[in-house]
Design an enzyme around this catalytic site. Structure first.
Site, PDB file in Angstrom:
ATOM      1  CG  ASN A 136      -0.462  -0.525   2.527  1.00 36.50           C
ATOM      2  OD1 ASN A 136       0.550  -1.217   2.654  1.00 36.50           O
ATOM      3  ND2 ASN A 136      -1.062   0.309   3.663  1.00 36.50           N
ATOM      4  CB  ILE A 137       1.554   3.652  -2.454  1.00 37.57           C
ATOM      5  CG1 ILE A 137       2.357   2.475  -2.679  1.00 37.57           C
ATOM      6  CG2 ILE A 137       2.327   4.865  -2.615  1.00 37.57           C
ATOM      7  CD1 ILE A 137       2.771   2.234  -4.253  1.00 37.57           C
ATOM      8  CD  GLU A 138      -1.052   4.976   4.515  1.00 37.95           C
ATOM      9  OE1 GLU A 138      -0.787   5.719   5.291  1.00 37.95           O
ATOM     10  OE2 GLU A 138      -1.853   3.997   5.125  1.00 37.95           O
ATOM     11  CB  CYS A 187      -5.474  -1.327  -1.325  1.00 39.82           C
ATOM     12  SG  CYS A 187      -6.634  -0.573  -0.560  1.00 39.82           S
ATOM     13  CD  GLU A 230      -5.452  -5.865  -0.899  1.00 35.48           C
ATOM     14  OE1 GLU A 230      -4.802  -4.865  -0.764  1.00 35.48           O
ATOM     15  OE2 GLU A 230      -5.845  -6.313  -0.045  1.00 35.48           O
ATOM     16  CB  CYS A 286     -10.615  -2.645   0.855  1.00 34.17           C
ATOM     17  SG  CYS A 286     -10.194  -1.981  -0.840  1.00 34.17           S
ATOM     18  CB  CYS A 306      -8.591  -4.595  -3.364  1.00 36.25           C
ATOM     19  SG  CYS A 306      -7.615  -3.323  -2.989  1.00 36.25           S
TER      20      CYS A 306
HETATM   21  N1  THU Z   1      -5.091  -1.251   2.797  1.00 29.01           N
HETATM   22  C1  THU Z   1      -4.756  -2.311   1.788  1.00 29.01           C
HETATM   23  O1  THU Z   1      -3.658  -2.059   1.238  1.00 29.01           O
HETATM   24  N2  THU Z   1      -5.508  -3.313   1.325  1.00 29.01           N
HETATM   25  C2  THU Z   1      -6.522  -3.518   1.770  1.00 29.01           C
HETATM   26  O2  THU Z   1      -7.508  -4.421   1.221  1.00 29.01           O
HETATM   27  C3  THU Z   1      -7.457  -2.675   2.922  1.00 29.01           C
HETATM   28  C4  THU Z   1      -6.381  -1.625   3.235  1.00 29.01           C
HETATM   29  C5  THU Z   1      -4.496  -0.421   3.012  1.00 29.01           C
HETATM   30  C6  THU Z   1      -4.993   1.176   2.781  1.00 29.01           C
HETATM   31  C7  THU Z   1      -4.318   1.919   3.618  1.00 29.01           C
HETATM   32  O3  THU Z   1      -3.043   2.317   3.338  1.00 29.01           O
HETATM   33  C8  THU Z   1      -4.208   0.979   5.053  1.00 29.01           C
HETATM   34  O4  THU Z   1      -4.240  -0.118   4.491  1.00 29.01           O
HETATM   35  C9  THU Z   1      -5.227   1.388   6.114  1.00 29.01           C
HETATM   36  O5  THU Z   1      -6.399   1.529   5.489  1.00 29.01           O
END
Ligand code: THU
Length: 135
Positions: A42-44, A53, A55, A93, A96
């Site tokens: 995941n890359i915020e 996310c 995935e 989520c 995804c």
């Molecule tokens: N996140 C994912 O990378 N995959 C998911 O299926 C659920 C959430 C990440 C998004 C965000 O960077 C962090 O988890 C918290 O929500």
């Protein structure tokens, strides 16, 4: 590739998560039918909504490299600093799941989750996204 090995690849991917805001680090390893593994983390972003996310990172990397056929994805996730033995299962989520449906057969594509204590959960995409939308 063995399921446990794919989980190990997801753990490697998780180390590259960029999560200064949530601190929740997710790693994914997507296995293409030809045996190639695509890592995703995941890359915020400071504006939040541009975040991606793990995935989807893996899927978009694979699709952008011309890959279209996939067998399974392994996913691990936990807050930064939490010991592996305390990791819980990290479910993908809804967004995804919908992206997976775009490229994968719902009754064939497998989603592997790992909780850090040697337990694995395995689902088909259909189980996690029943009656998903497609055109
Ligand atoms: N996140 C994912 O990378 N995959 C998911 O299926 C659920 C959430 C990440 C998004 C965000 O960077 C962090 O988890 C918290 O929500």
């Amino acid at each position: 590739m063995e399921e446990k090995s794919l989980i190990e690849e997801a753990k490697k991917a998780r180390k590259r998560a960029y999560t200064p805001y949530s601190k929740f680090m997710v790693g994914a390893a997507l296995l293409a039918k030809d045996g190639t593994v695509y890592h995703g983390c995941n890359i915020e972003n400071s504006a939040y909504s541009p975040s991606n996310c793990a995935e989807r990172t893996a899927f978009f990397k694979a699709i952008s490299e011309g890959k279209k056929d996939f067998d399974k994805i392994a996913i691990v996730g936990a807050l930064e600093g939490v010991e592996e033995k305390d990791w819980e299962f990290c479910f993908p989520c809804g967004v995804c799941r919908q992206v997976m449906l775009e490229f994968c057969k719902p009754d064939e594509f497998e989603i592997l989750l790992w909780n850090g204590r040697g337990e694995m959960k395995k689902y088909t995409l259909e189980e996690l996204l029943p009656c998903g939308f497609s055109m």
